[in-house]
Design a protein around this motif. Structure first.
Motif, PDB file in Angstrom:
ATOM      1  N   GLU A   1      11.936 -38.329 -69.338  1.00  0.00           N
ATOM      2  CA  GLU A   1      12.725 -37.277 -69.127  1.00  0.00           C
ATOM      3  C   GLU A   1      13.502 -36.829 -69.919  1.00  0.00           C
ATOM      4  N   ILE A   2      14.213 -38.306 -70.444  1.00  0.00           N
ATOM      5  CA  ILE A   2      15.225 -38.467 -71.370  1.00  0.00           C
ATOM      6  C   ILE A   2      14.463 -38.256 -72.492  1.00  0.00           C
ATOM      7  N   ALA A   3      13.611 -38.330 -73.531  1.00  0.00           N
ATOM      8  CA  ALA A   3      13.172 -38.457 -74.247  1.00  0.00           C
ATOM      9  C   ALA A   3      12.254 -37.052 -74.601  1.00  0.00           C
ATOM     10  N   VAL A   4      11.887 -36.046 -73.185  1.00  0.00           N
ATOM     11  CA  VAL A   4      11.649 -35.080 -72.894  1.00  0.00           C
ATOM     12  C   VAL A   4      12.201 -33.893 -73.576  1.00  0.00           C
ATOM     13  N   LYS A   5      13.235 -33.905 -72.733  1.00  0.00           N
ATOM     14  CA  LYS A   5      15.220 -33.528 -73.648  1.00  0.00           C
ATOM     15  C   LYS A   5      15.611 -33.282 -74.357  1.00  0.00           C
ATOM     16  N   ALA A   6      15.767 -34.557 -74.815  1.00  0.00           N
ATOM     17  CA  ALA A   6      16.015 -34.994 -76.624  1.00  0.00           C
ATOM     18  C   ALA A   6      14.947 -34.415 -77.807  1.00  0.00           C
TER      19      ALA A   6
ATOM     20  N   ALA B   1      30.915 -38.388 -76.873  1.00  0.00           N
ATOM     21  CA  ALA B   1      30.028 -37.738 -77.984  1.00  0.00           C
ATOM     22  C   ALA B   1      31.675 -37.904 -78.185  1.00  0.00           C
ATOM     23  N   SER B   2      31.810 -37.340 -79.839  1.00  0.00           N
ATOM     24  CA  SER B   2      32.365 -37.201 -81.063  1.00  0.00           C
ATOM     25  C   SER B   2      33.444 -36.265 -80.423  1.00  0.00           C
ATOM     26  N   SER B   3      33.606 -35.485 -79.705  1.00  0.00           N
ATOM     27  CA  SER B   3      34.524 -34.006 -79.610  1.00  0.00           C
ATOM     28  C   SER B   3      34.163 -33.477 -78.415  1.00  0.00           C
ATOM     29  N   HIS B   4      34.579 -32.822 -78.022  1.00  0.00           N
ATOM     30  CA  HIS B   4      35.091 -32.129 -77.093  1.00  0.00           C
ATOM     31  C   HIS B   4      33.346 -30.957 -76.579  1.00  0.00           C
ATOM     32  N   ARG B   5      33.430 -30.256 -78.007  1.00  0.00           N
ATOM     33  CA  ARG B   5      32.243 -29.161 -78.156  1.00  0.00           C
ATOM     34  C   ARG B   5      30.967 -29.621 -78.332  1.00  0.00           C
ATOM     35  N   MET B   6      30.906 -31.287 -78.506  1.00  0.00           N
ATOM     36  CA  MET B   6      29.113 -32.372 -78.276  1.00  0.00           C
ATOM     37  C   MET B   6      29.047 -33.062 -77.286  1.00  0.00           C
ATOM     38  N   TRP B   7      30.331 -33.057 -76.780  1.00  0.00           N
ATOM     39  CA  TRP B   7      30.117 -33.830 -75.202  1.00  0.00           C
ATOM     40  C   TRP B   7      29.446 -32.591 -74.770  1.00  0.00           C
ATOM     41  N   ASP B   8      30.274 -31.504 -74.822  1.00  0.00           N
ATOM     42  CA  ASP B   8      29.634 -30.560 -73.797  1.00  0.00           C
ATOM     43  C   ASP B   8      27.584 -29.703 -74.464  1.00  0.00           C
ATOM     44  N   LYS B   9      27.617 -29.761 -75.661  1.00  0.00           N
ATOM     45  CA  LYS B   9      26.438 -29.640 -76.267  1.00  0.00           C
ATOM     46  C   LYS B   9      25.654 -30.893 -75.599  1.00  0.00           C
ATOM     47  N   ALA B  10      25.514 -31.924 -75.537  1.00  0.00           N
ATOM     48  CA  ALA B  10      24.802 -33.413 -75.449  1.00  0.00           C
ATOM     49  C   ALA B  10      24.635 -32.844 -73.851  1.00  0.00           C
ATOM     50  N   ALA B  11      25.972 -32.762 -72.498  1.00  0.00           N
ATOM     51  CA  ALA B  11      25.515 -32.466 -71.200  1.00  0.00           C
ATOM     52  C   ALA B  11      24.435 -31.356 -71.236  1.00  0.00           C
ATOM     53  N   GLN B  12      24.626 -30.695 -72.184  1.00  0.00           N
ATOM     54  CA  GLN B  12      23.164 -29.137 -71.874  1.00  0.00           C
ATOM     55  C   GLN B  12      22.513 -29.453 -71.726  1.00  0.00           C
ATOM     56  N   ILE B  13      21.845 -30.570 -72.700  1.00  0.00           N
ATOM     57  CA  ILE B  13      20.860 -31.616 -73.075  1.00  0.00           C
ATOM     58  C   ILE B  13      19.773 -32.389 -72.609  1.00  0.00           C
ATOM     59  N   LEU B  14      20.856 -33.530 -71.819  1.00  0.00           N
ATOM     60  CA  LEU B  14      20.252 -34.431 -71.726  1.00  0.00           C
ATOM     61  C   LEU B  14      21.189 -34.461 -69.737  1.00  0.00           C
ATOM     62  N   CYS B  15      21.951 -33.703 -69.235  1.00  0.00           N
ATOM     63  CA  CYS B  15      22.412 -34.114 -67.774  1.00  0.00           C
ATOM     64  C   CYS B  15      21.581 -33.042 -66.898  1.00  0.00           C
TER      65      CYS B  15
END
Length: 263
Positions: free
Chosen positions: A172-177, A249-263
């Motif tokens: 599932e993670i691989a598909v999301k990423a 994540a390396s920034s709050h902006r990046m954390w939000d972006k990663a959360a949208q992709i992976l979580c």
């Protein structure tokens, strides 16, 4: 810096020089044990934890001590990890690498008060790099205050520790990423992974297990440097909450972006 920064750093550097480095690439077969599948402990881990326990207890006698190897020997040591002042010790993080005679590996120490991380130290014994942070006091590498930075890559660079996920969860993670993140190998060492998020090497990290000795120091390093570590639902990482799953994540902006992709 934390008022105890230099005392703790000196102790860790001494342990590295006198216990850890002399055993690096110099371990006999009987000095390496497999606690569980792909989970190793060496004589250096045990001796390092004993020395760190003794030294930290002298620096702050009113604090308890929770060490990875003490918990492995007696799981009830974890019962009070979120209560009062506690030192959190990872005597050698990345033991699998250390036992195999390769980098990276590190020594990690955290100071926690009622589950809230107050200070953290991460030492790379091979380079001498000391990453450290204090709650409300910023993050540092050696004596220089640092601010986390993104890699600047078109697709965020992600090191995802998925080996404790099920086969289905990994898929599932691989598909999301796919197509959204550039996946890179993990160092199998949180003491290296956390600095990579601060220094602009990686943008995203995903962890399933959240043992305090693996994450206390790194969590504070990220959050005090302007990066971010939190539970995957965005709630804070509290020591002793017995939850699983962390996203860094390396920034709050990046954390939000990663959360949208992976979580």
């Amino acid at each position: 810096m934390h008022p105890l920064y230099r005392q703790v750093a000196t102790l860790m550097e001494t342990v590295a020089a006198e216990i850890v480095l002399p055993r690096y690439q110099n371990l006999a077969a009987e000095e390496i044990e497999e606690k569980a599948a792909d989970d190793y402990v060496t004589i250096a881990d045990k001796e390092s934890e004993i020395r760190l326990h003794e030294g930290l207890s002298k620096i702050l006698p009113e604090a308890g001590v929770v060490g990875e190897e003490a918990v492995a020997a007696d799981p009830t040591v974890m019962d009070n990890v979120g209560n009062g002042l506690q030192w959190i010790i990872d005597p050698i993080d990345g033991t699998g690498n250390f036992a195999a005679g390769r980098a990276p590996f590190g020594i990690m120490v955290g100071l926690v008060d009622n589950g809230v991380i107050q200070a953290g130290w991460i030492l790379d014994p091979l380079t001498g790099r000391m990453c450290h942070a204090a709650l409300g006091g910023g993050a540092y590498i050696d004596e220089e205050r640092i601010a986390a930075k993104e890699t600047g890559a078109d697709k965020p660079i992600a090191a995802l520790a998925v080996y404790f996920l099920t086969v289905e969860q990994r898929a599932e993670i691989a598909v999301k990423a796919e197509g959204k993140l550039t996946l890179v190998d993990i160092p199998r060492c949180a003491a290296e992974q956390y600095p990579r998020l601060v220094l602009g090497t990686n943008d995203v990290s995903l962890f399933e297990r959240s043992h305090p000795w693996d994450h206390a120091a790194g969590a504070l390093l990220l959050n005090e440097s302007g990066a971010k570590l939190a539970r995957r639902d965005g709630t804070p990482y509290i020591i002793g909450d017995n939850k699983r799953g962390l996203l860094g994540a390396s920034s709050h902006r990046m954390w939000d972006k990663a959360a949208q992709i992976l979580c």
